[in-house]
Design a protein around this motif. Structure first.
Motif, mmCIF file in Angstrom:
data_model
loop_
_atom_site.group_PDB
_atom_site.id
_atom_site.type_symbol
_atom_site.label_atom_id
_atom_site.label_comp_id
_atom_site.label_asym_id
_atom_site.label_seq_id
_atom_site.Cartn_x
_atom_site.Cartn_y
_atom_site.Cartn_z
ATOM 1 N N ARG A 185 -86.385 89.519 -32.556
ATOM 2 C CA ARG A 185 -85.063 89.240 -33.466
ATOM 3 C C ARG A 185 -84.333 89.458 -32.525
ATOM 4 O O ARG A 185 -83.216 88.709 -32.249
ATOM 5 C CB ARG A 185 -84.871 90.268 -34.359
ATOM 6 C CG ARG A 185 -83.501 90.197 -34.986
ATOM 7 C CD ARG A 185 -83.118 88.798 -35.767
ATOM 8 N NE ARG A 185 -81.774 88.752 -36.231
ATOM 9 C CZ ARG A 185 -81.191 89.578 -37.194
ATOM 10 N NH1 ARG A 185 -81.842 90.209 -37.961
ATOM 11 N NH2 ARG A 185 -79.932 89.419 -37.562
ATOM 12 N N LEU A 186 -84.235 90.492 -31.547
ATOM 13 C CA LEU A 186 -83.142 90.502 -30.484
ATOM 14 C C LEU A 186 -83.032 89.145 -29.507
ATOM 15 O O LEU A 186 -82.016 88.887 -29.017
ATOM 16 C CB LEU A 186 -83.702 91.826 -29.865
ATOM 17 C CG LEU A 186 -83.324 92.984 -30.333
ATOM 18 C CD1 LEU A 186 -83.984 94.416 -29.747
ATOM 19 C CD2 LEU A 186 -81.699 93.285 -30.562
ATOM 20 N N CYS A 187 -84.369 88.634 -29.142
ATOM 21 C CA CYS A 187 -84.272 87.581 -28.286
ATOM 22 C C CYS A 187 -83.715 86.343 -29.059
ATOM 23 O O CYS A 187 -82.957 85.661 -28.229
ATOM 24 C CB CYS A 187 -85.967 87.049 -28.016
ATOM 25 S SG CYS A 187 -86.766 88.359 -26.766
ATOM 26 N N ASP A 188 -83.889 86.397 -30.443
ATOM 27 C CA ASP A 188 -83.161 85.233 -31.013
ATOM 28 C C ASP A 188 -81.533 85.318 -31.029
ATOM 29 O O ASP A 188 -80.842 84.591 -30.901
ATOM 30 C CB ASP A 188 -83.416 85.210 -32.671
ATOM 31 C CG ASP A 188 -84.836 84.861 -32.723
ATOM 32 O OD1 ASP A 188 -85.773 84.158 -31.898
ATOM 33 O OD2 ASP A 188 -85.519 85.226 -33.941
ATOM 34 N N GLU A 189 -81.115 86.799 -30.886
ATOM 35 C CA GLU A 189 -79.721 86.886 -31.024
ATOM 36 C C GLU A 189 -79.023 86.744 -29.722
ATOM 37 O O GLU A 189 -78.022 86.230 -29.758
ATOM 38 C CB GLU A 189 -79.429 88.653 -31.474
ATOM 39 C CG GLU A 189 -79.694 88.954 -33.034
ATOM 40 C CD GLU A 189 -78.813 87.927 -33.777
ATOM 41 O OE1 GLU A 189 -77.565 87.882 -33.507
ATOM 42 O OE2 GLU A 189 -79.230 87.720 -35.171
ATOM 43 N N ILE A 190 -79.719 86.910 -28.664
ATOM 44 C CA ILE A 190 -79.258 86.415 -27.399
ATOM 45 C C ILE A 190 -79.078 84.798 -27.507
ATOM 46 O O ILE A 190 -77.559 84.570 -27.164
ATOM 47 C CB ILE A 190 -80.274 86.439 -26.223
ATOM 48 C CG1 ILE A 190 -80.364 88.189 -26.176
ATOM 49 C CG2 ILE A 190 -79.819 85.885 -24.735
ATOM 50 C CD1 ILE A 190 -81.715 88.178 -25.111
ATOM 51 N N VAL A 191 -79.718 84.197 -28.067
ATOM 52 C CA VAL A 191 -79.369 82.722 -28.412
ATOM 53 C C VAL A 191 -78.421 82.524 -29.374
ATOM 54 O O VAL A 191 -77.475 81.707 -29.008
ATOM 55 C CB VAL A 191 -80.696 81.889 -28.525
ATOM 56 C CG1 VAL A 191 -80.474 80.375 -28.916
ATOM 57 C CG2 VAL A 191 -81.800 81.973 -27.574
ATOM 58 N N THR A 192 -78.438 83.075 -30.383
ATOM 59 C CA THR A 192 -77.476 82.886 -31.624
ATOM 60 C C THR A 192 -76.117 83.227 -31.148
ATOM 61 O O THR A 192 -75.130 82.608 -31.550
ATOM 62 C CB THR A 192 -77.884 83.737 -32.791
ATOM 63 O OG1 THR A 192 -79.339 83.217 -33.252
ATOM 64 C CG2 THR A 192 -77.084 83.663 -33.812
ATOM 65 N N GLN A 193 -76.150 84.404 -30.606
ATOM 66 C CA GLN A 193 -74.771 84.919 -30.319
ATOM 67 C C GLN A 193 -74.013 83.945 -29.230
ATOM 68 O O GLN A 193 -73.095 83.557 -29.263
ATOM 69 C CB GLN A 193 -74.757 86.461 -29.751
ATOM 70 C CG GLN A 193 -75.186 87.355 -30.796
ATOM 71 C CD GLN A 193 -74.218 87.396 -32.034
ATOM 72 O OE1 GLN A 193 -72.791 87.094 -31.899
ATOM 73 N NE2 GLN A 193 -74.935 87.554 -33.208
ATOM 74 N N THR A 194 -74.853 83.419 -28.163
ATOM 75 C CA THR A 194 -74.348 82.665 -27.056
ATOM 76 C C THR A 194 -73.907 81.300 -27.852
ATOM 77 O O THR A 194 -72.786 80.756 -27.505
ATOM 78 C CB THR A 194 -75.534 82.388 -26.005
ATOM 79 O OG1 THR A 194 -75.866 83.570 -25.463
ATOM 80 C CG2 THR A 194 -74.828 81.320 -24.992
ATOM 81 N N GLU A 195 -74.729 80.912 -28.958
ATOM 82 C CA GLU A 195 -74.350 79.459 -29.366
ATOM 83 C C GLU A 195 -72.917 79.615 -30.453
ATOM 84 O O GLU A 195 -72.137 78.736 -30.611
ATOM 85 C CB GLU A 195 -75.645 78.972 -30.387
ATOM 86 C CG GLU A 195 -76.735 78.612 -29.795
ATOM 87 C CD GLU A 195 -77.743 78.138 -30.327
ATOM 88 O OE1 GLU A 195 -77.870 78.432 -31.607
ATOM 89 O OE2 GLU A 195 -78.650 77.434 -29.960
#
Length: 254
Positions: free
Chosen positions: A5-15
Motif C-alpha cells: 500500500r505504501l508503494c501504491d501511495e508513492i505513485v498515487t500521491q505523485t499522480e
C-alpha cells in the motif's frame, strides 16, 4: 500501512500532485519551503525519490550524494509539461524497485532499522506532504484519505521520538519536564495521540488521555499542524498554549 500500500501511495500521491499542477504557476513561491518555488519543490521531491530508488536498488551500505536535490538554484523556471512526467517516472521507478526488493531488504537508512520498508513509508509521506506544499502555494484544496493521514502522523511521531533526535537536536531536551504532555484529537475520525514529555526521551502513544495542552482539529489539519504547514490559529486549544507552541517549534522536521 502495509508495504504494498505504501508503494501504491508513492505513485498515487505523485499522480495527484502532477495532475494538480498542470496549469499551475511553477514560479509561485512555496511559503512552507522558504526559498523554493513550485518547480523547485517538484525537482527536490523527484530527486529525493530517485536517490531513495538508487539506495534500495543497489542495496547501498552508505548514502549516495544528494546535492542534486538539495541545490535547486538551477530549477527556478520549470515547465509543468516537462517536470510532471519526469516526476511520475521517478515515482514509478521507486515503487517498482521497492516492490521487487520487498520490505526486508538490507539497505542503509538514516535511522536504525536498515530495511527497504523505511523508504516505502518515508517517501509515501514525503510525497504527500510536498503535495500539500504545492497545493498551499497554488491556493488549491488539499485533501487526503484518513488512513494515509493517520499513518503519516504515526510516522512523524515515531521518527520525532527516536532517542537519536535528542543528539541531533540537543535543543529538544528543553521540552522535557514534569507535567509536560500534548494531546492531539481529531474531530472528524476516531484518532488521538498523546505526546509524553515527562521522561528522559520524547514518547508517544495512541490514546485518549488528559494532557497539559490539547489541540482539536480535523485529521488533515492536525497533520499539517505538526508538519508546520499551517498555524495553530483556527484550531481548538485547551490548556497550556505556550507549551504547544514550544513543542511545535522544537520538534519539527520534514
Amino acid at each position: 500501512m502495509e508495504h504494498e500500500r505504501l508503494c501504491d501511495e508513492i505513485v498515487t500521491q505523485t499522480e495527484l500532485l502532477t495532475s494538480s499542477i498542470r496549469d499551475g504557476d511553477m514560479t509561485a513561491p512555496v511559503p512552507s519551503c522558504p526559498g523554493w518555488n513550485v518547480g523547485q519543490l517538484l525537482r527536490h521531491l523527484g530527486g529525493g525519490q530517485r536517490w531513495a530508488e538508487e539506495i534500495v536498488r543497489t542495496r547501498a551500505a552508505a548514502p549516495p550524494p544528494d546535492d542534486h536535490f538539495r541545490d535547486l538554484s538551477g530549477y527556478a523556471d520549470e515547465n509543468a509539461a516537462v517536470v510532471g512526467p519526469w516526476l511520475r517516472d521517478g515515482a514509478g521507478r521507486l515503487a517498482a524497485t521497492l516492490r521487487q526488493t520487498g520490505p526486508d531488504a538490507d539497505v542503509w537508512t538514516p535511522v536504525p532499522g536498515r530495511t527497504a520498508s523505511f523508504y516505502a513509508r518515508r517517501f509515501a509521506h514525503e510525497t504527500l506532504i510536498h503535495r500539500a506544499d504545492a497545493m498551499l502555494a497554488l491556493g488549491r484544496e488539499f485533501t487526503v484519505a484518513d488512513d494515509v493521514a493517520a499513518d503519516a502522523l504515526d510516522e512523524w511521531m515515531e521518527l520525532g521520538s527516536l532517542p537519536m533526535m535528542l543528539d541531533l537536536k540537543p535543543e529538544q531536551r528543553d521540552l522535557l519536564g514534569p507535567g509536560r504532555s500534548v494531546h492531539l484529537h481529531a474531530t472528524d475520525t476516531p484518532a488521538e495521540w498523546l505526546v509524553d514529555l515527562t521522561g528522559d526521551v520524547i514518547a508517544w502513544r495512541r490514546v485518549h488521555e488528559k494532557a497539559a495542552v490539547a489541540v482539536r482539529g480535523t485529521l488533515t489539519e492536525l497533520l499539517l499542524l505538526v508538519y508546520r504547514r499551517r498555524p495553530v490559529g483556527g484550531l481548538e486549544v485547551f490548556g497550556d498554549a505556550q507549551l504547544l507552541d514550544f513543542w511545535l517549534e522544537r520538534v519539527g522536521f520534514g
